[in-house]
Design a protein around this motif. Structure first.
Motif, PDB file in Angstrom:
ATOM      1  N   VAL A  10       0.543  -1.288   0.256  1.00 58.00           N
ATOM      2  CA  VAL A  10       0.274   0.309   0.271  1.00 58.00           C
ATOM      3  C   VAL A  10       1.442   1.525   0.165  1.00 58.00           C
ATOM      4  O   VAL A  10       0.131   2.329   0.254  1.00 58.00           O
ATOM      5  N   ALA A  11       2.095   0.890  -0.082  1.00 57.08           N
ATOM      6  CA  ALA A  11       3.173   2.363  -0.136  1.00 57.08           C
ATOM      7  C   ALA A  11       4.290   1.581  -0.768  1.00 57.08           C
ATOM      8  O   ALA A  11       4.993   0.699  -1.038  1.00 57.08           O
ATOM      9  N   GLY A  12       4.679   2.796  -1.522  1.00 53.01           N
ATOM     10  CA  GLY A  12       6.577   2.341  -2.687  1.00 53.01           C
ATOM     11  C   GLY A  12       6.704   3.790  -3.046  1.00 53.01           C
ATOM     12  O   GLY A  12       5.769   4.486  -3.302  1.00 53.01           O
ATOM     13  N   GLY A  13       7.726   3.572  -2.726  1.00 51.04           N
ATOM     14  CA  GLY A  13       8.788   5.137  -3.872  1.00 51.04           C
ATOM     15  C   GLY A  13       7.708   6.342  -3.114  1.00 51.04           C
ATOM     16  O   GLY A  13       7.987   6.989  -1.620  1.00 51.04           O
ATOM     17  N   ARG A  14       6.809   7.347  -4.012  1.00 51.45           N
ATOM     18  CA  ARG A  14       6.449   8.592  -3.780  1.00 51.45           C
ATOM     19  C   ARG A  14       4.799   8.348  -3.502  1.00 51.45           C
ATOM     20  O   ARG A  14       4.165   9.138  -3.207  1.00 51.45           O
ATOM     21  N   LEU A  15       4.204   6.995  -3.053  1.00 47.53           N
ATOM     22  CA  LEU A  15       3.153   6.537  -3.454  1.00 47.53           C
ATOM     23  C   LEU A  15       2.620   6.317  -2.443  1.00 47.53           C
ATOM     24  O   LEU A  15       3.114   4.918  -1.968  1.00 47.53           O
ATOM     25  N   LEU A  16       1.348   6.471  -1.506  1.00 47.05           N
ATOM     26  CA  LEU A  16       1.035   6.132  -0.146  1.00 47.05           C
ATOM     27  C   LEU A  16      -0.573   5.713  -1.275  1.00 47.05           C
ATOM     28  O   LEU A  16      -1.300   6.741  -1.338  1.00 47.05           O
ATOM     29  N   LEU A  17      -1.167   4.525  -0.463  1.00 48.62           N
ATOM     30  CA  LEU A  17      -3.156   4.177  -0.818  1.00 48.62           C
ATOM     31  C   LEU A  17      -3.187   3.967   0.008  1.00 48.62           C
ATOM     32  O   LEU A  17      -3.095   3.780   1.047  1.00 48.62           O
ATOM     33  N   ALA A  18      -4.572   4.670   0.036  1.00 46.31           N
ATOM     34  CA  ALA A  18      -5.616   4.977   1.184  1.00 46.31           C
ATOM     35  C   ALA A  18      -7.173   4.456   1.239  1.00 46.31           C
ATOM     36  O   ALA A  18      -6.954   4.753  -0.388  1.00 46.31           O
ATOM     37  N   GLY A  19      -7.689   4.147   1.870  1.00 42.65           N
ATOM     38  CA  GLY A  19      -9.368   3.370   1.594  1.00 42.65           C
ATOM     39  C   GLY A  19      -9.149   2.240   0.442  1.00 42.65           C
ATOM     40  O   GLY A  19      -8.885   1.981   0.621  1.00 42.65           O
ATOM     41  N   ASP A  20     -10.363   3.375  -0.164  1.00 44.91           N
ATOM     42  CA  ASP A  20     -10.012   1.819  -1.698  1.00 44.91           C
ATOM     43  C   ASP A  20      -9.333   2.105  -2.929  1.00 44.91           C
ATOM     44  O   ASP A  20      -9.233   0.348  -3.679  1.00 44.91           O
ATOM     45  N   ALA A  21      -9.031   2.944  -2.657  1.00 46.19           N
ATOM     46  CA  ALA A  21      -7.048   2.700  -3.738  1.00 46.19           C
ATOM     47  C   ALA A  21      -6.589   0.941  -2.923  1.00 46.19           C
ATOM     48  O   ALA A  21      -5.768   0.825  -3.361  1.00 46.19           O
ATOM     49  N   ALA A  22      -6.124   1.052  -1.676  1.00 48.81           N
ATOM     50  CA  ALA A  22      -5.614   0.289  -0.761  1.00 48.81           C
ATOM     51  C   ALA A  22      -5.974  -1.125  -0.992  1.00 48.81           C
ATOM     52  O   ALA A  22      -5.316  -1.976  -1.531  1.00 48.81           O
ATOM     53  N   THR A  23      -7.375  -1.723  -0.657  1.00 50.08           N
ATOM     54  CA  THR A  23      -8.138  -2.480  -0.705  1.00 50.08           C
ATOM     55  C   THR A  23      -9.123  -1.996  -0.833  1.00 50.08           C
ATOM     56  O   THR A  23     -10.247  -1.526  -0.160  1.00 50.08           O
ATOM     57  N   VAL A  24     -10.089  -2.878  -1.483  1.00 46.85           N
ATOM     58  CA  VAL A  24     -11.642  -2.859  -2.076  1.00 46.85           C
ATOM     59  C   VAL A  24     -12.169  -4.221  -1.515  1.00 46.85           C
ATOM     60  O   VAL A  24     -12.063  -5.557  -1.633  1.00 46.85           O
ATOM     61  N   VAL A  25     -12.947  -3.876   0.086  1.00 49.31           N
ATOM     62  CA  VAL A  25     -13.480  -5.132   1.297  1.00 49.31           C
ATOM     63  C   VAL A  25     -15.516  -5.496   0.613  1.00 49.31           C
ATOM     64  O   VAL A  25     -15.373  -4.034   0.375  1.00 49.31           O
ATOM     65  N   ARG A  26     -15.462  -6.558   0.286  1.00 51.22           N
ATOM     66  CA  ARG A  26     -16.902  -7.104   0.481  1.00 51.22           C
ATOM     67  C   ARG A  26     -17.927  -6.218   1.575  1.00 51.22           C
ATOM     68  O   ARG A  26     -17.342  -5.814   2.770  1.00 51.22           O
ATOM     69  N   PRO A  27     -18.764  -5.760   0.995  1.00 48.27           N
ATOM     70  CA  PRO A  27     -19.945  -5.094   2.518  1.00 48.27           C
ATOM     71  C   PRO A  27     -20.037  -6.252   3.346  1.00 48.27           C
ATOM     72  O   PRO A  27     -20.687  -5.164   4.642  1.00 48.27           O
ATOM     73  N   HIS A  28     -19.760  -7.366   4.028  1.00 48.63           N
ATOM     74  CA  HIS A  28     -20.758  -8.320   4.517  1.00 48.63           C
ATOM     75  C   HIS A  28     -19.938  -7.908   5.875  1.00 48.63           C
ATOM     76  O   HIS A  28     -20.946  -8.374   6.584  1.00 48.63           O
ATOM     77  N   ASN A  29     -18.619  -7.273   5.581  1.00 47.14           N
ATOM     78  CA  ASN A  29     -18.193  -6.412   7.125  1.00 47.14           C
ATOM     79  C   ASN A  29     -18.170  -5.229   7.687  1.00 47.14           C
ATOM     80  O   ASN A  29     -17.564  -4.903   8.418  1.00 47.14           O
ATOM     81  N   THR A  30     -18.900  -4.557   6.628  1.00 49.85           N
ATOM     82  CA  THR A  30     -19.427  -3.470   6.971  1.00 49.85           C
ATOM     83  C   THR A  30     -18.145  -2.746   7.487  1.00 49.85           C
ATOM     84  O   THR A  30     -18.260  -1.558   8.799  1.00 49.85           O
ATOM     85  N   SER A  31     -17.199  -3.215   6.771  1.00 53.68           N
ATOM     86  CA  SER A  31     -15.813  -2.149   7.698  1.00 53.68           C
ATOM     87  C   SER A  31     -15.100  -1.134   6.492  1.00 53.68           C
ATOM     88  O   SER A  31     -13.658   0.165   6.687  1.00 53.68           O
ATOM     89  N   TYR A  34       4.111   3.495   7.334  1.00 48.53           N
ATOM     90  CA  TYR A  34       2.110   3.175   7.368  1.00 48.53           C
ATOM     91  C   TYR A  34       2.558   1.725   6.100  1.00 48.53           C
ATOM     92  O   TYR A  34       1.505   1.080   5.986  1.00 48.53           O
ATOM     93  N   GLN A  35       3.145   1.181   5.372  1.00 47.21           N
ATOM     94  CA  GLN A  35       2.881  -0.131   4.991  1.00 47.21           C
ATOM     95  C   GLN A  35       3.140  -1.347   6.125  1.00 47.21           C
ATOM     96  O   GLN A  35       2.347  -2.399   5.662  1.00 47.21           O
ATOM     97  N   ALA A  36       4.360  -0.978   6.962  1.00 40.93           N
ATOM     98  CA  ALA A  36       3.962  -1.757   7.797  1.00 40.93           C
ATOM     99  C   ALA A  36       2.192  -2.059   8.980  1.00 40.93           C
ATOM    100  O   ALA A  36       2.036  -3.105   9.146  1.00 40.93           O
ATOM    101  N   ALA A  37       1.629  -0.835   9.319  1.00 41.11           N
ATOM    102  CA  ALA A  37       0.652  -0.620   9.537  1.00 41.11           C
ATOM    103  C   ALA A  37      -1.052  -1.287   8.918  1.00 41.11           C
ATOM    104  O   ALA A  37      -1.402  -1.469   9.490  1.00 41.11           O
ATOM    105  N   ARG A  38      -0.082  -1.095   8.098  1.00 43.19           N
ATOM    106  CA  ARG A  38      -1.594  -1.044   6.920  1.00 43.19           C
ATOM    107  C   ARG A  38      -1.225  -1.778   5.940  1.00 43.19           C
ATOM    108  O   ARG A  38      -2.689  -2.234   5.259  1.00 43.19           O
ATOM    109  N   GLY A  39      -0.829  -3.274   6.012  1.00 44.44           N
ATOM    110  CA  GLY A  39      -0.385  -3.657   4.676  1.00 44.44           C
ATOM    111  C   GLY A  39      -1.334  -4.984   4.834  1.00 44.44           C
ATOM    112  O   GLY A  39      -2.121  -5.507   4.601  1.00 44.44           O
ATOM    113  N   ARG A  40      -0.982  -5.834   6.046  1.00 41.98           N
ATOM    114  CA  ARG A  40      -1.510  -6.615   6.733  1.00 41.98           C
ATOM    115  C   ARG A  40      -3.348  -6.149   7.053  1.00 41.98           C
ATOM    116  O   ARG A  40      -4.215  -7.241   6.606  1.00 41.98           O
TER     117      ARG A  40
END
Length: 236
Positions: free
Chosen positions: A112-133, A162-168
């Motif tokens: 979700v991060a590398g170089g000069r780019l960080l991804l957040a929200g749905d750009a990082a992961t798109v989650v099915r709505p079943h767990n309302t997260s 940021y990668q360590a916190a949000r990747g997994r």
């Protein structure tokens, strides 16, 4: 499939969420505020009929009022066949203009991060709505970015933190939503034969150790993810 009905002949006595389960799907029903007073909102998870007239070459949803006649007939038959009489009749009151179809997708990224780019929200992961997260995940991405910013002395340290916190964390949410989606739509149990304890045990099995649905508690990133971020890879 999603929809909303106005409070007319039907009302909901409590603010609790009602879930209707059936072979091959489930439906969540709850109250929401509306422009002309409270409404009942419902979200039906089920595979579409083969003859539903869906455009499988178009990833967008059917906007309100654009349901095909085939989908409308399928919905009516499903409400009559699978729903308790009260809820089937209530949802059947939904105006076609208030009903729409939303395809469900998910997406996970190795980083979700590398170089000069960080991804957040749905750009990082798109989650099915079943767990309302969805909203909680985006807010936690922002909180993790702020925390990494405060700790970092360089841009590289910020990216690694940021990668360590949000990747997994993002991958775990995608995996949880996949389990819930498959269990509630694709591989539904024999709901009618299950008692309260069996349902509770089944639910805990689907959570797979997660505390529950929705946003998960923020925690310090695992050492494996931190090492992987510094090495430019992902934790197993």
């Amino acid at each position: 499939m999603l929809g909303a009905i106005r409070f007319t002949r039907y009302s909901v006595a409590t603010l609790a969420v009602t879930t209707v389960c059936f072979a091959g799907g489930s439906c969540v029903i709850y109250r929401i505020p509306g422009p002309d007073g409270p409404r009942v909102n419902w979200v039906l998870y089920a595979p579409p009929p083969r003859d539903g007239g869906l455009r499988f070459d178009d990833p967008t949803s059917f906007p309100p009022g654009a349901l095909t006649p085939e989908l409308s007939a399928h919905l009516r038959a499903l409400l009559e066949r699978e729903f308790p009489a009260y809820w089937g009749a209530a949802l059947a009151l939904t105006d076609p203009a208030d009903t729409f179809v939303q395809p469900i997708y998910d997406l996970e990224t190795e980083r979700v991060a590398g170089g000069r780019l960080l991804l957040a929200g749905d750009a990082a992961t798109v989650v099915r709505p079943h767990n309302t997260s969805g909203a909680a995940k985006a807010l936690q991405d922002a909180a993790a970015f702020a925390a990494a910013w405060r700790r970092a002395g360089t841009w590289e340290e910020l990216v690694d933190g940021y990668q360590a916190a949000r990747g997994r964390a993002g991958r775990d949410l995608v995996a949880l939503a996949r389990r819930l989606g498959r269990a509630q739509v694709e591989r539904t149990p024999a709901w009618a034969s299950m008692g309260p304890q069996e349902v509770a045990a089944w639910w805990q099995g689907q959570l797979g150790g997660a505390a529950g649905i929705g946003g998960q508690a923020l925690a310090a990133p695992p050492a494996a993810d931190a090492d992987a971020a510094r090495a430019g890879g992902t934790a197993p």
